[in-house]
Write an enzyme that holds these catalytic residues in place. Structure first.
Site, PDB file in Angstrom:
ATOM      1  N   LYS A 180       0.840  -1.204   0.000  1.00  0.00           N
ATOM      2  CA  LYS A 180       0.000   0.000   0.000  1.00  0.00           C
ATOM      3  C   LYS A 180       0.875   1.255   0.000  1.00  0.00           C
ATOM      4  O   LYS A 180       0.668   2.170  -0.782  1.00  0.00           O
ATOM      5  CB  LYS A 180      -0.924  -0.023   1.222  1.00  0.00           C
ATOM      6  CG  LYS A 180      -1.809   1.192   1.336  1.00  0.00           C
ATOM      7  CD  LYS A 180      -2.808   1.059   2.466  1.00  0.00           C
ATOM      8  CE  LYS A 180      -3.554   2.370   2.634  1.00  0.00           C
ATOM      9  NZ  LYS A 180      -4.519   2.334   3.730  1.00  0.00           N
TER      10      LYS A 180
ATOM     11  N   GLU B 190      10.483  -4.528   4.609  1.00  0.00           N
ATOM     12  CA  GLU B 190      10.584  -5.917   4.155  1.00  0.00           C
ATOM     13  C   GLU B 190      10.313  -6.017   2.656  1.00  0.00           C
ATOM     14  O   GLU B 190      11.066  -6.648   1.899  1.00  0.00           O
ATOM     15  CB  GLU B 190       9.563  -6.797   4.905  1.00  0.00           C
ATOM     16  CG  GLU B 190       9.829  -6.953   6.393  1.00  0.00           C
ATOM     17  CD  GLU B 190       9.163  -5.883   7.238  1.00  0.00           C
ATOM     18  OE1 GLU B 190       8.870  -4.775   6.720  1.00  0.00           O
ATOM     19  OE2 GLU B 190       8.939  -6.137   8.434  1.00  0.00           O
TER      20      GLU B 190
ATOM     21  N   LYS C  30       9.395  -0.474  14.450  1.00  0.00           N
ATOM     22  CA  LYS C  30       9.948  -0.161  13.125  1.00  0.00           C
ATOM     23  C   LYS C  30      11.032   0.901  13.241  1.00  0.00           C
ATOM     24  O   LYS C  30      12.099   0.784  12.656  1.00  0.00           O
ATOM     25  CB  LYS C  30       8.848   0.402  12.206  1.00  0.00           C
ATOM     26  CG  LYS C  30       7.957  -0.631  11.564  1.00  0.00           C
ATOM     27  CD  LYS C  30       7.092   0.063  10.506  1.00  0.00           C
ATOM     28  CE  LYS C  30       5.859  -0.719  10.161  1.00  0.00           C
ATOM     29  NZ  LYS C  30       4.913   0.006   9.327  1.00  0.00           N
TER      30      LYS C  30
ATOM     31  N   HIS D  48      -3.992 -32.340  18.215  1.00  0.00           N
ATOM     32  CA  HIS D  48      -2.832 -33.086  18.700  1.00  0.00           C
ATOM     33  C   HIS D  48      -1.719 -32.142  19.128  1.00  0.00           C
ATOM     34  O   HIS D  48      -0.558 -32.542  19.214  1.00  0.00           O
ATOM     35  CB  HIS D  48      -2.346 -34.045  17.615  1.00  0.00           C
ATOM     36  CG  HIS D  48      -3.424 -35.015  17.226  1.00  0.00           C
ATOM     37  ND1 HIS D  48      -3.640 -36.196  17.892  1.00  0.00           N
ATOM     38  CD2 HIS D  48      -4.404 -34.934  16.292  1.00  0.00           C
ATOM     39  CE1 HIS D  48      -4.681 -36.822  17.360  1.00  0.00           C
ATOM     40  NE2 HIS D  48      -5.170 -36.066  16.385  1.00  0.00           N
TER      41      HIS D  48
ATOM     42  N   GLY E 237      -4.797  -1.691   4.937  1.00  0.00           N
ATOM     43  CA  GLY E 237      -3.924  -2.780   4.480  1.00  0.00           C
ATOM     44  C   GLY E 237      -4.526  -4.154   4.744  1.00  0.00           C
ATOM     45  O   GLY E 237      -4.528  -5.033   3.885  1.00  0.00           O
ATOM     46  N   ARG E 238      -5.087  -4.343   5.945  1.00  0.00           N
ATOM     47  CA  ARG E 238      -5.605  -5.676   6.294  1.00  0.00           C
ATOM     48  C   ARG E 238      -6.986  -5.941   5.697  1.00  0.00           C
ATOM     49  O   ARG E 238      -7.570  -6.998   5.931  1.00  0.00           O
ATOM     50  CB  ARG E 238      -5.589  -5.860   7.817  1.00  0.00           C
ATOM     51  CG  ARG E 238      -6.251  -4.754   8.622  1.00  0.00           C
ATOM     52  CD  ARG E 238      -5.923  -4.883  10.107  1.00  0.00           C
ATOM     53  NE  ARG E 238      -6.419  -3.756  10.890  1.00  0.00           N
ATOM     54  CZ  ARG E 238      -5.761  -2.618  11.079  1.00  0.00           C
ATOM     55  NH1 ARG E 238      -4.577  -2.436  10.506  1.00  0.00           N
ATOM     56  NH2 ARG E 238      -6.281  -1.654  11.819  1.00  0.00           N
TER      57      ARG E 238
ATOM     58  N   GLU F 135      -4.525  -6.512  14.948  1.00  0.00           N
ATOM     59  CA  GLU F 135      -4.067  -5.187  14.512  1.00  0.00           C
ATOM     60  C   GLU F 135      -5.233  -4.190  14.579  1.00  0.00           C
ATOM     61  O   GLU F 135      -5.023  -2.993  14.778  1.00  0.00           O
ATOM     62  CB  GLU F 135      -3.489  -5.250  13.087  1.00  0.00           C
ATOM     63  CG  GLU F 135      -2.543  -4.105  12.771  1.00  0.00           C
ATOM     64  CD  GLU F 135      -1.717  -4.320  11.503  1.00  0.00           C
ATOM     65  OE1 GLU F 135      -0.539  -4.695  11.600  1.00  0.00           O
ATOM     66  OE2 GLU F 135      -2.249  -4.099  10.406  1.00  0.00           O
TER      67      GLU F 135
HETATM   68  O1  F6P Z   1       2.173  -3.986  10.067  1.00  0.00           O
HETATM   69  C1  F6P Z   1       1.783  -2.697   9.714  1.00  0.00           C
HETATM   70  C2  F6P Z   1       1.290  -2.608   8.310  1.00  0.00           C
HETATM   71  O2  F6P Z   1       1.112  -1.266   8.032  1.00  0.00           O
HETATM   72  C3  F6P Z   1      -0.015  -3.380   8.043  1.00  0.00           C
HETATM   73  O3  F6P Z   1      -1.126  -2.708   8.482  1.00  0.00           O
HETATM   74  C4  F6P Z   1       0.064  -3.562   6.567  1.00  0.00           C
HETATM   75  O4  F6P Z   1      -0.834  -4.524   6.118  1.00  0.00           O
HETATM   76  C5  F6P Z   1       1.514  -3.955   6.412  1.00  0.00           C
HETATM   77  O5  F6P Z   1       2.203  -3.143   7.351  1.00  0.00           O
HETATM   78  C6  F6P Z   1       2.101  -3.787   5.038  1.00  0.00           C
HETATM   79  O6  F6P Z   1       2.029  -2.475   4.603  1.00  0.00           O
HETATM   80  P1  F6P Z   1       2.207  -2.078   3.075  1.00  0.00           P
HETATM   81  O7  F6P Z   1       1.133  -2.732   2.292  1.00  0.00           O
HETATM   82  O8  F6P Z   1       2.137  -0.585   3.036  1.00  0.00           O
HETATM   83  O9  F6P Z   1       3.558  -2.577   2.621  1.00  0.00           O
END
Ligand code: F6P
Length: 551
Positions: A204, A210, A510, A382, A265-266, A351
């Site tokens: 987003k 990452e 972060k 199990h 995002g979620r 979240e």
């Molecule tokens: O973990 C925080 C967060 O902002 C989530 O809400 C989101 O889904 C994820 O990081 C990834 O964010 P992006 O889609 O901006 O890379």
């Protein structure tokens, strides 16, 4: 501003909780309890009878929802009001699954036409890839997708791709890479042919450490395997709200699929973030998933509280969390294709509702979101069910299953369903020590053995569960199930008075990681001892650097 616990409805629920009957008593007293405490909507059946809820308690919970202004909050959500106040954003993921392309706007500006436009762009792209019209740099078909994303840009698409396995387009595969641990990408790259791979960079913000790290390494790998800069356009697409960052990464606007800041995002798998789903299972399947979610939206929007599945599921959760004081909730899909559902719901729920401040900034006056965990049944049985049955802290659970299997192999599905039915029964009824003694005597155990074993074999029971049943795990059923949980979580947030749509809690870690990063030595490098951290971080950092120096 008064909190929810200051209301007469909350106090009434506390009184009712103090005198609540056992589930055993409730079932003994009412032979049709299951019918009175179940609901049907959008192809899903919910049985919430195995919770310690009476008619009086249910009415009081409904009154609590009314007092909390739930119906108005629901109206404001669908009206596109900026209910995510800390980020000043509307929350309109339901608009993404309204295929009629009508009726959604923010501040009087229509948003539906942009959704329709982006959807058409996705559909055209998917059909051109599937038809072999879009090919890799050497003319090979693009048969492999690597979705690079994390959190909502990974968990939703990953869950849906797995769940929709019976609908996969033949000859295609999708790999998900999320972790900044280079091993994740390296393991994926080992299996790839650069000439037939399409990298889908899903983010987003297009700033997430990452995803940006994995995307850059994937691009370097592609270039080092004979790809030229001009070939990037054939092998990399992006999904983001941040057009400038996408362009700066080297992806052209034609290869950008957009979405908007009003999609959390979620909650984003319904947007272009679902591109990997459509590439793997077909655009028509993706649309069917949207349709199922839309059906749940329509139900949530219009059904009265007592017949409203997301609201009732939310109220059952409030009862268990706040009045039964249960702090952990298990998600137990009896369906291998829903293996990622617990992980997906961990983000969606924790979240969203892992908050301790109310919308007005005041501390919350009650417990909020529970710890969510789970595994598919029967595997979990199990592993951790022992604690759910006999542990000292009660756990509430959702059991989820489909009556029909896509893989009707021998009697597997009958056995799976038998377990799906047996566990909630065992969790509710438990087994008294007296019952155990009778059982052991019947099988001929000696009295001394009975005396020593009986206490261990007794189960307290009274563990609350809800069961969700669908006919078959179709795209529609999946869409409805995920929308059910989205709305449930929203309703709980409204009652607790929190903003379910921000996530400030992930920020501190972060920024600390960013400040530590330059202090970590590369292998073979000598880094001077670092300062500016507590003694634990410092000692670990220096130990890491010493190992890496020798490296
Ligand atoms: O973990 C925080 C967060 O902002 C989530 O809400 C989101 O889904 C994820 O990081 C990834 O964010 P992006 O889609 O901006 O890379």
């Amino acid at each position: 501003m008064a909190g929810i616990t200051d209301t007469a409805e909350w106090r009434r629920l506390e009184d009712l909780a103090a005198a609540r009957p056992s589930m055993r008593a409730l079932f003994d007293a009412d032979p049709v309890r299951a019918t009175a405490y179940s609901l049907e909507a959008a192809g899903l059946f919910l049985d919430y009878s195995r919770n310690r809820i009476t008619d009086e308690i249910r009415n009081a919970l409904i009154a609590l929802a009314e007092t909390a202004g739930l119906e108005d909050a629901r109206r404001r959500l669908f009206a596109g009001e900026r209910i995510n106040v800390t980020e000043g954003r509307a929350v309109l993921h339901p608009a993404l699954r309204d295929l009629s392309g009508e009726g959604f706007s923010i501040d009087g500006h229509d948003i539906s036409s942009a959704i329709v436009r982006e959807c058409a762009k996705m559909e055209a792209f998917v059909s051109r890839v599937h038809a072999g019209e879009l090919r890799g740099r050497t003319g090979k078909p693009l048969d492999t997708v690597v979705n690079i994303g994390i959190g909502g840009s990974d968990l939703g698409p990953q869950l849906a791709v797995e769940a929709l396995r019976p609908y996969w387009v033949a000859g295609r595969r999708t790999i998900f890479v999320s972790n900044v641990d280079g091993q994740h990408l390296a393991d994926a790259l080992e299996t790839l042919n650069p000439d037939s791979t399409l990298f889908v960079i899903s983010s987003k913000t297009f700033t997430t450490q990452e995803t940006m790290t994995n995307a850059a390494s994937a691009r370097n790998w592609f270039l080092s395997r004979g790809g030229a800069a001009a070939d990037i356009a054939k092998h990399f697409v992006a999904i983001s709200t941040n057009q400038d960052a996408v362009r700066a990464f080297g992806i052209s606007p034609e290869n950008l699929f957009a979405f908007w800041d009003w999609v959390g995002g979620r909650y984003s798998l319904w947007s272009a973030i679902g591109l990997s789903i459509a590439l793997q299972a077909g655009f028509a399947t993706f649309e069917r998933m949207l349709r199922g979610a839309h059906e749940m939206d329509a139900h949530f929007r219009s059904a009265p509280i007592e017949r409203n599945m997301p609201i009732m599921l939310a109220l059952v959760g409030i009862w268990n969390r706040n009045f039964e004081k249960i702090s952990a909730h298990a998600v137990l899909p009896y369906d291998q294709h829903l293996a990622r559902l617990p992980a997906y719901l961990q983000q969606l729920d924790m979240e969203s509702n892992g908050k301790s401040r109310r919308i007005d900034g005041a501390p919350v006056d009650c417990k909020t979101g529970p710890v969510i965990f789970g595994e598919p049944g029967t595997n979990g049985q199990h592993a951790f069910y022992q604690l759910i049955h006999q542990g000292t802290d009660p756990v509430s659970s959702d059991f989820i299953a489909a009556a029909l299997s896509h893989a009707p192999l021998g009697d597997h599905h009958e056995k799976l369903l038998a377990n799906f039915l047996a566990q909630p029964e065992a969790l509710m009824w438990g087994r008294t020590e007296a019952e155990v003694r009778v059982l052991l005597a019947k099988r001929g155990d000696k009295q001394t053995d009975i005396d020593s074993l009986a206490p261990h074999m007794a189960f307290p029971g009274e563990r609350p569960t809800s069961s969700i049943l669908m006919e078959k795990l179709t795209p529609e059923a999946l869409g409805a199930l995920l929308a059910l949980y989205e709305h449930k979580i929203f309703c709980q947030g409204v009652i607790w008075g929190i903003n379910s749509f921000d996530q400030w809690g992930v920020e501190l870690g972060k920024s600390l990681a960013a400040s530590i990063l330059p202090k970590i030595a590369r292998v073979g490098e000598v880094k001077p001892a670092s300062a500016g951290h507590d003694s634990s971080t410092l000692a670990l950092l220096n130990r890491i650097n010493a190992i890496r120096r020798k490296g």
